[in-house]
Design a protein around this motif. Sequence first.
Motif, short mmCIF file in Angstrom:
data_model
loop_
_atom_site.label_atom_id
_atom_site.label_comp_id
_atom_site.label_asym_id
_atom_site.label_seq_id
_atom_site.Cartn_x
_atom_site.Cartn_y
_atom_site.Cartn_z
N SER A 1 -63.52 119.45 -68.18
CA SER A 1 -62.40 119.25 -67.20
C SER A 1 -61.72 117.99 -67.02
O SER A 1 -62.92 116.89 -67.30
CB SER A 1 -63.30 119.67 -65.75
OG SER A 1 -62.58 119.21 -64.73
N TYR A 2 -60.56 117.77 -66.92
CA TYR A 2 -60.06 116.44 -66.51
C TYR A 2 -59.64 116.31 -65.24
O TYR A 2 -58.60 115.62 -64.85
CB TYR A 2 -58.99 115.98 -67.70
CG TYR A 2 -59.44 116.04 -69.10
CD1 TYR A 2 -59.64 114.70 -69.61
CD2 TYR A 2 -59.73 117.11 -69.88
CE1 TYR A 2 -60.12 114.77 -70.74
CE2 TYR A 2 -60.14 116.88 -71.13
CZ TYR A 2 -60.34 115.83 -71.66
OH TYR A 2 -60.93 115.75 -72.95
N LEU A 3 -60.19 117.02 -64.43
CA LEU A 3 -59.86 116.79 -62.79
C LEU A 3 -59.92 115.53 -62.48
O LEU A 3 -59.17 115.08 -61.57
CB LEU A 3 -61.03 117.59 -61.98
CG LEU A 3 -60.80 117.73 -60.58
CD1 LEU A 3 -59.59 118.26 -59.98
CD2 LEU A 3 -62.22 118.20 -60.07
N ASP A 4 -60.89 114.80 -62.81
CA ASP A 4 -61.14 113.30 -62.53
C ASP A 4 -61.89 112.40 -63.60
O ASP A 4 -62.77 112.55 -63.54
CB ASP A 4 -61.81 112.88 -61.09
CG ASP A 4 -61.93 111.63 -60.61
OD1 ASP A 4 -61.46 110.77 -61.23
OD2 ASP A 4 -62.85 111.29 -59.65
N GLY A 5 -61.21 111.79 -64.42
CA GLY A 5 -61.79 111.29 -65.69
C GLY A 5 -62.07 112.45 -66.54
O GLY A 5 -61.12 113.65 -66.50
N MET B 1 -58.56 104.41 -72.51
CA MET B 1 -57.71 105.66 -71.87
C MET B 1 -57.21 106.46 -72.96
O MET B 1 -56.89 107.48 -72.93
CB MET B 1 -56.61 104.69 -71.01
CG MET B 1 -56.96 104.13 -69.78
SD MET B 1 -57.17 105.50 -68.60
CE MET B 1 -55.74 105.79 -68.34
N ALA B 2 -56.62 105.63 -74.05
CA ALA B 2 -56.10 106.60 -75.04
C ALA B 2 -56.93 107.29 -75.75
O ALA B 2 -56.56 108.55 -76.05
CB ALA B 2 -55.40 105.48 -76.44
N THR B 3 -58.27 106.99 -76.04
CA THR B 3 -59.15 107.62 -76.68
C THR B 3 -59.68 108.85 -75.80
O THR B 3 -59.75 110.07 -76.23
CB THR B 3 -60.48 106.91 -76.96
OG1 THR B 3 -59.99 105.80 -77.90
CG2 THR B 3 -61.35 107.84 -77.90
N LEU B 4 -60.10 108.63 -74.65
CA LEU B 4 -60.55 109.57 -73.63
C LEU B 4 -59.49 110.76 -72.99
O LEU B 4 -59.83 111.69 -73.04
CB LEU B 4 -61.22 109.00 -72.39
CG LEU B 4 -62.34 108.14 -72.73
CD1 LEU B 4 -62.84 107.27 -71.40
CD2 LEU B 4 -63.79 109.33 -73.11
N PHE B 5 -58.33 110.11 -72.92
CA PHE B 5 -57.32 110.99 -71.96
C PHE B 5 -56.08 111.21 -72.64
O PHE B 5 -55.49 112.28 -72.33
CB PHE B 5 -57.20 110.23 -70.43
CG PHE B 5 -58.30 109.83 -69.72
CD1 PHE B 5 -59.29 110.81 -69.46
CD2 PHE B 5 -58.53 108.64 -69.54
CE1 PHE B 5 -60.56 110.50 -68.89
CE2 PHE B 5 -59.82 108.20 -68.54
CZ PHE B 5 -60.67 109.04 -68.57
N PHE C 1 -70.07 106.07 -79.33
CA PHE C 1 -68.63 106.80 -79.83
C PHE C 1 -67.53 105.85 -79.33
O PHE C 1 -66.49 105.76 -80.13
CB PHE C 1 -68.65 108.26 -79.13
CG PHE C 1 -67.19 109.06 -79.55
CD1 PHE C 1 -67.07 109.44 -80.92
CD2 PHE C 1 -66.19 108.95 -78.69
CE1 PHE C 1 -66.10 110.11 -81.28
CE2 PHE C 1 -64.95 109.86 -79.02
CZ PHE C 1 -64.95 110.22 -80.36
N GLN C 2 -67.66 105.66 -77.92
CA GLN C 2 -66.36 104.68 -77.61
C GLN C 2 -66.54 103.30 -78.12
O GLN C 2 -65.97 102.35 -77.54
CB GLN C 2 -66.34 104.85 -75.98
CG GLN C 2 -66.20 106.00 -75.42
CD GLN C 2 -64.73 106.57 -75.64
OE1 GLN C 2 -63.80 105.81 -76.20
NE2 GLN C 2 -64.48 107.87 -75.83
N GLY C 3 -67.93 103.01 -78.64
CA GLY C 3 -67.87 101.30 -79.17
C GLY C 3 -67.95 100.48 -78.06
O GLY C 3 -67.46 99.53 -78.05
N LEU C 4 -68.77 101.13 -76.99
CA LEU C 4 -68.95 100.13 -75.85
C LEU C 4 -70.16 99.23 -75.96
O LEU C 4 -70.63 98.37 -75.37
CB LEU C 4 -69.31 100.80 -74.49
CG LEU C 4 -68.08 101.78 -74.26
CD1 LEU C 4 -68.49 102.74 -73.06
CD2 LEU C 4 -66.91 100.77 -73.52
N VAL C 5 -71.13 99.36 -76.93
CA VAL C 5 -71.96 98.24 -77.47
C VAL C 5 -71.84 97.71 -79.02
O VAL C 5 -70.88 98.40 -79.72
CB VAL C 5 -73.49 99.14 -77.63
CG1 VAL C 5 -73.76 99.49 -76.14
CG2 VAL C 5 -73.35 100.29 -78.34
#
Length: 386
Positions: free
Chosen positions: A333-337, A313-317, A381-385
């Motif tokens: 756009s940050y309309l939804d995510g 959340m901190a990184t993305l938004f 980039f988000q370190g999800l792997v």
Amino acid sequence: MRNKGCGYGMAVTASHNPASYNGIKVFTEGGRDAAAEITDSLQQEINALTDADVRSVPTHEVRTHRLVTVQTSMNWYIDAILDQLDVDTIRHQHLRIVLDPMFGVSQTCLQTILMTARCDVEVIHSRHDALFGGRMPSPQMETLHELRRAVLEQGADIGMATDGDADRLGIFDDRGNYLSANQLMVLLYEYLLTGKGWSGDVVRNLATTHLLDRVAAAHGQQCHEVPVGFKHISAKMTETGAVIGGESSGGLTVRGHIAGKDGVYAGSLLVEMLAHSGRKLSELWDEVVERYGRLEMVETAWEFTPARRAELMATLFDRRELPGFDVEVEHTSYLDGVKVFLADGGWLVARFSGTEPVLRIFAERETEEQARATVDRMVEFQGLVD
């Protein structure tokens, strides 16, 4: 609800999820998914209840209780769909259809509609089963191997599947190719404009194909983008008079029908489209690609711990950090995510699911390889792997 003049409705269902996800869907007038302010208010009241507040009626007394009216006939619903179909055209095409209700509720209505239109219908997985045969009742390519095999073995014109509560649709064409919800939306929108001569815009959520934008522009119409959640699609359709609205997860609705998702009606309309064309479904999709080009979507889902969610959340938004991409970023756009619009017409969406503890990452580009590479950039980039 519309037939009975009811202001509200509820369905107890797991929808396209495992049976353990059973919950309650709330609908408002016209069959529309209830807005957040309504469901939030209901949730607050439910959370405030104590055991003493909850009263029950013995099962054997339900049918005779003064507050309960049992409605078993589906004729009004079936007739409402038949009234909107060109049944005569379907009758003369003698279409062969394989139907897979996925152990859910669609068989009675959908089989009756198709057989009334003189289609030859073969049904698999027809038994009602609250556990959906031990499988996920989601009409996706990975869950429909038996349907695909039946289509090819029987030389059927189309294979059709609905999820547990029949609001989502999955399709195989005559060649055994799976058609995604994105493809079905494009085919039906094109048919409503050209085959039925309708005029109007289209509504999609932000994670649904931009091929709809191309179809709309070619016919002098507009494509409206809304957040995820079918209530947003229904509201925008009412506002704009759009002819069709839907989402890449499989739900769609058409002007003049109910304001919510209905896989039975969508499947029936698809059969009408096929009969009206006199062509194979695979040929119709080939024509769409020739006319509008091809876009491919890749979707992934990533689980996380509560602590990891806070980091994402901190990184993305909060900091709104994004990776570099292989083409220029046109805007975000940050309309939804977060949605990243790429200069070549592609896009990427990253958003937290509202129903499962996962981060969903979608991308659409001209090729599947490009779309997957775009998703991979965000994942890494988000370190999800590891």
